[in-house]
Design a protein around this motif. Structure first.
Motif, short mmCIF file in Angstrom:
data_model
loop_
_atom_site.label_atom_id
_atom_site.label_comp_id
_atom_site.label_asym_id
_atom_site.label_seq_id
_atom_site.Cartn_x
_atom_site.Cartn_y
_atom_site.Cartn_z
N HIS A 48 166.63 111.07 73.10
CA HIS A 48 167.07 112.44 72.84
C HIS A 48 165.99 113.25 72.13
N PRO A 51 162.29 113.39 75.02
CA PRO A 51 162.62 113.20 76.44
C PRO A 51 161.37 113.20 77.31
N GLY A 53 160.85 114.87 80.03
CA GLY A 53 160.53 116.23 80.43
C GLY A 53 161.30 117.21 79.57
N GLY A 54 160.67 118.31 79.23
CA GLY A 54 161.37 119.32 78.45
C GLY A 54 161.22 119.14 76.95
N LYS A 55 162.06 119.86 76.24
CA LYS A 55 162.00 119.86 74.78
C LYS A 55 163.08 118.96 74.20
#
Length: 75
Positions: A48, A51, A53-55
């Protein structure tokens, strides 16, 4: 509007809480020893927070879900 902002925030909180709660409950059900459950809990928090990909998030709600699941195990 204010109510829309709350509902989306509340939904995200519930979703993140379940992302911590459900994997740990499943691990408790399927594992042979408590150490496996703790490994799953740590991986959930790491996944969490960082990750692929992403924030990532702060894992507050996810951690709360994990604590709820572990509280059940401690009783």
């Amino acid at each position: 509007s204010r109510s829309t902002r709350f509902s989306s925030t509340g939904a995200a909180f519930i979703w993140d809480l379940l992302k911590g709660l459900l994997p740990v409950l499943l691990a408790q059900r399927l594992s042979f020893f408590p150490g496996e459950t703790l490994v799953v809990a740590a991986l959930v928090v790491l996944g969490h927070t960082f990750p692929l990909g992403g924030k990532g998030g702060k894992a507050v709600a996810t951690g709360l879900g994990i604590l709820l699941a572990l509280q059940h195990q401690a009783e």
